[in-house]
Design a protein around this motif. Structure first.
Motif, PDB file in Angstrom:
ATOM      1  N   UNK A   1       0.817  -1.212   0.000  1.00 24.70           N
ATOM      2  CA  UNK A   1       0.000   0.000   0.000  1.00 24.70           C
ATOM      3  C   UNK A   1       0.850   1.261   0.000  1.00 24.70           C
ATOM      4  N   UNK A   2       2.003   1.224   0.690  1.00 27.86           N
ATOM      5  CA  UNK A   2       2.772   2.478   0.771  1.00 27.86           C
ATOM      6  C   UNK A   2       3.366   2.865  -0.580  1.00 27.86           C
TER       7      UNK A   2
ATOM      8  N   UNK B   1       1.658   2.449  -3.391  1.00 29.37           N
ATOM      9  CA  UNK B   1       0.519   3.127  -4.008  1.00 29.37           C
ATOM     10  C   UNK B   1       0.393   4.556  -3.463  1.00 29.37           C
ATOM     11  N   UNK B   2       0.629   4.711  -2.146  1.00 28.27           N
ATOM     12  CA  UNK B   2       0.570   6.052  -1.554  1.00 28.27           C
ATOM     13  C   UNK B   2       1.595   6.969  -2.215  1.00 28.27           C
TER      14      UNK B   2
ATOM     15  N   UNK C   1       2.875   6.757  -5.151  1.00 25.05           N
ATOM     16  CA  UNK C   1       2.430   7.109  -6.504  1.00 25.05           C
ATOM     17  C   UNK C   1       1.323   8.161  -6.429  1.00 25.05           C
ATOM     18  N   UNK C   2       0.420   8.008  -5.450  1.00 25.67           N
ATOM     19  CA  UNK C   2      -0.703   8.942  -5.380  1.00 25.67           C
ATOM     20  C   UNK C   2      -0.233  10.343  -5.014  1.00 25.67           C
ATOM     21  N   UNK C   3       0.981  10.460  -4.455  1.00 23.60           N
ATOM     22  CA  UNK C   3       1.522  11.784  -4.141  1.00 23.60           C
ATOM     23  C   UNK C   3       2.136  12.430  -5.375  1.00 23.60           C
ATOM     24  N   UNK C   4       2.288  11.640  -6.433  1.00 19.50           N
ATOM     25  CA  UNK C   4       2.924  12.168  -7.634  1.00 19.50           C
ATOM     26  C   UNK C   4       4.428  11.965  -7.660  1.00 19.50           C
TER      27      UNK C   4
ATOM     28  N   UNK D   1      11.160   3.953  -2.353  1.00 18.16           N
ATOM     29  CA  UNK D   1      10.103   3.355  -1.549  1.00 18.16           C
ATOM     30  C   UNK D   1      10.114   1.830  -1.649  1.00 18.16           C
TER      31      UNK D   1
END
Lengths: 362, 325
Positions: B222-223, B225-226, B228-231, B241
């Motif tokens: 999950x981290x 994905x996090x 990536x979601x931050x850009x 990461x």
């Protein structure tokens, strides 16, 4: 770009934008399809989803696991791997088309225009980096600022989301935070670049009930202050009633009911929504047996013909000519109210709800 | 932390003692006859008895263990033919066949093995982790399949066959033998390069697969994905990461591997003619040279417990959630 001196006027600008809320949608999803080719066949996770959301409003997307609520929201952030997901349709954020953007363009979009909070803050934060590090990274990815400025910003954000003693806490690792604090830190990280769209994917599911309420309050507060658009994914109708302006109920990859929250929860028009309401236990009065929806959600590899819900629907016999099985209903206004739509063949569903369902509810 | 390390050292010492006692026991339980080997074919009983006495082999085994341990800690005296020689602690006795103090033999052999193993580790860690990371990112592609296939082929060869192949065909590599790093670093490196490549490439196969599996797991977290979601840019997501989290399990395996390689460098040493611990042990085996054997057992067990301790301590730096105590 943004520092302390310019923040105040910006917030005013936001409030002004929020007033214009009803005019133009900030997020506009139209006819979105998301499919995953697998060894077992094509998984049709989202099938023709359309909705729009102006700034300053909260849309709750409700549905069971596998109904496509998370998959559609990940698509809004462009998080699907182009190699494993097939996406068609259109997603516009602030007027800009997101589908088909290059990975590089998506990187500069994510976190700036739209940000996401995930379900489990424990696994969503990197265990090897401090909370401050992770917030600073989100900030510095999009801005050329010094580490010191970024750290000051991280402390400010932690303070804003209600972490006590943020100056010290900024150097803690996620495992030194409680569950609620971790989710607060996730929210701080998501909001560090002032995104106008926030997607919260079941942000309270992994938390204690008392902490849940605090996190919900925080999200509503922040939304009011920042005037952002919020997509709130949940399967908890209690949460929906508390924070949402509009509801979108999803089933097997499609929207089956859509409308303002008081309408959809007050007079739901779809048998699946009725089932959801009947599955909520009453907290007051006589304990009554729950009335669960029979059967299980369909596999997205083989979505039932016609109305995807028909195998589980106790009202399908009231629709003539076996239409529930053969014809997929459109998402249309079924009553006099044009803002409240439903995907069901039933004639006068509001009447059916009043006579058959309402008496059964606690 | 300090208390923890102390506790661990105490338990490490007991492991080493048990290992030594077990080796003693095995040696005396086996049909070994060191005095007979030294005495040769034309041996007389008197001469045999003399030799046994000078090697202390006439003492009961328990007493021998006792004086050996005493020698390790405080040193001991040896009397042979009326001459008494003092052996300083840590004294591991004298080699039966070479007549030299075992400590001295180990001091000569250990740096050779350490050089081989550490140089090899640099090769297999860099090649393995890089290849594993690249394969994990391109999981399912032809490149990934070719990488995994290659590692399987390399791994299915016995190690000494690989080493022999390098020795036979890679004749362009320098063959200068072992020189001390302190005397001439360049000559040291050129003498070891063939051994490094062999040990490195053979183990790179295994490390490619460890890193690939670990990386696939970590990229699915999950981290990631996090991030990536931050850009966060893709490359940074993968290396900062993903790889950061994937390295912890690889480090665990590496610590244990390193200890084993220190004691198992025998093929590498004998094929490339490097006088390391493995060669020393092999010779001692053939000649029932108990003190030298015990010496290499000692070094091996110390290396193993020390590496285990180092891995555990390294964990506190690798993973902030780990607290020793």
């Amino acid at each position: 770009m943004t520092d302390q001196t310019t923040r105040a006027p910006q917030t005013v600008a936001r409030a002004a934008r929020a007033k214009r809320a009803n005019e133009e949608p900030y997020l506009e999803v139209s006819d979105l399809h998301v499919q995953f080719p697998t060894a077992d066949g094509l998984v049709r996770a989202v099938q023709g989803l359309s909705y729009s959301l102006p700034l300053g409003r909260t849309l709750a997307i409700v549905g069971e696991s596998g109904s496509g609520k998370s998959v559609s929201s990940m698509a809004v952030l462009g998080l699907h791997d182009a190699k494993t997901a097939r996406i068609s349709g259109s997603i516009k954020v602030g007027g800009r088309e997101i589908t088909g953007l290059s990975e590089r363009a998506l990187e500069s979009y994510r976190g700036v225009d739209a940000a996401m909070i995930f379900q489990d803050p424990q696994s969503s934060l990197h265990p090897y980096f401090t909370v401050g590090d992770q917030i600073m990274e989100a900030y510095r990815t999009h801005r050329r600022v010094s580490k010191r400025a970024a750290k000051a910003r991280a402390v400010e954000m932690l303070d804003r989301v209600g972490i006590p003693n943020p100056r010290r806490r900024v150097d803690n690792y996620p495992h030194e935070f409680s569950g609620g604090m971790r989710q607060r830190a996730m929210i701080a990280m998501a909001l560090v670049n002032d995104p106008k769209l926030l997607i919260a994917d079941e942000p309270t599911t992994a938390l204690d009930v008392t902490v849940q309420a605090q996190i919900l309050d925080l999200i509503t507060d922040l939304q009011r202050d920042f005037g952002s658009a919020v997509v709130f994914i949940t399967h908890d109708l209690g949460v929906v009633a508390e924070i949402a302006d509009d509801i979108l109920v999803m089933y097997a990859g499609s929207a089956i009911e859509q409308g303002p929250v008081e309408k959809v929860l007050g007079t739901p028009l779809h048998p699946y929504s009725w089932g959801l309401l009947e599955s909520v236990p009453a907290l007051t009065g006589e304990p009554a047996p729950l009335h669960p929806i029979p059967g299980t959600p369909p596999s997205l590899l083989a979505v039932p013909s016609g109305c995807a819900f028909h195998p589980r629907c106790e009202f399908r016999d009231r629709v003539p000519q076996d239409r529930c099985r053969t014809l997929k209903p459109d998402l249309l206004a079924r009553t006099a109210d044009p803002g409240h739509t439903s995907r069901c063949h039933l004639h006068e569903p509001d009447q059916v709800f009043q006579t058959d369902i309402s008496p059964r509810l606690p | 932390m300090l208390l923890y390390i102390l506790k661990r050292i105490v338990s490490a010492i007991s492991v080493v003692i048990v290992t030594l006692v077990a080796s003693f026991a095995l040696f005396f339980l086996a049909p070994t006859d060191p005095a007979g080997v030294i005495c040769g074919p034309r041996c007389t009983p008197t001469r045999l008895a003399d030799i046994e006495q000078s090697l202390n082999l006439d003492e009961p085994p328990l007493e021998q263990i006792g004086s050996y341990m005493k020698g390790l800690v405080v040193g001991r005296d040896f009397t042979s033919g009326g001459v008494t020689q003092h052996c300083d602690a840590p004294c591991m006795g004298y080699s039966y066949t070479l007549g030299q103090p075992v400590t001295k033999l180990l001091k000569q052999a250990f740096p050779v093995t350490l050089s081989i193993v550490l140089g090899g580790a640099v090769v297999y860690l860099s090649v393995g982790i890089l290849a594993g990371t690249i394969a994990a990112q391109r999981r399912g592609t032809t490149l990934d399949k070719v990488t995994v296939g290659t590692t399987l082929v390399v791994n299915s060869f016995p190690y000494f066959v690989l080493a022999l192949l390098v020795a036979l065909y890679a004749t362009f590599l320098p063959q200068t033998g072992y020189h001390s790093f302190l005397d001439n670093p360049l000559l040291w490196a050129s003498g070891l390069v063939a051994a490094w490549l062999t040990l490195g490439l053979a183990n790179a196969a295994a490390y490619t697969r460890y890193s690939r599996a670990s990386m696939i797991e970590s990229l699915g977290q999950d981290f990631v994905r996090t991030a990536r979601s931050k850009g966060v840019p893709h490359r940074r997501v993968v290396y900062r990461h993903g790889l950061r989290a994937a390295l912890t399990p690889v480090a665990t395996i590496f610590g244990i591997d390193l200890a084993f390689q220190l004691t198992n460098a025998i093929f590498t040493e004998s094929i490339f003619g490097l006088p390391g611990l493995g060669m020393l042990t092999l010779r001692a085996f053939a000649q029932y040279d108990l003190p030298t054997l015990l010496g290499s057992v000692f070094v091996g067990s110390v290396a193993l417990v020390l590496m285990n301790l180092l891995v555990d301590i390294a964990y506190t730096f690798l993973d902030p959630r780990v607290r020793l105590g």
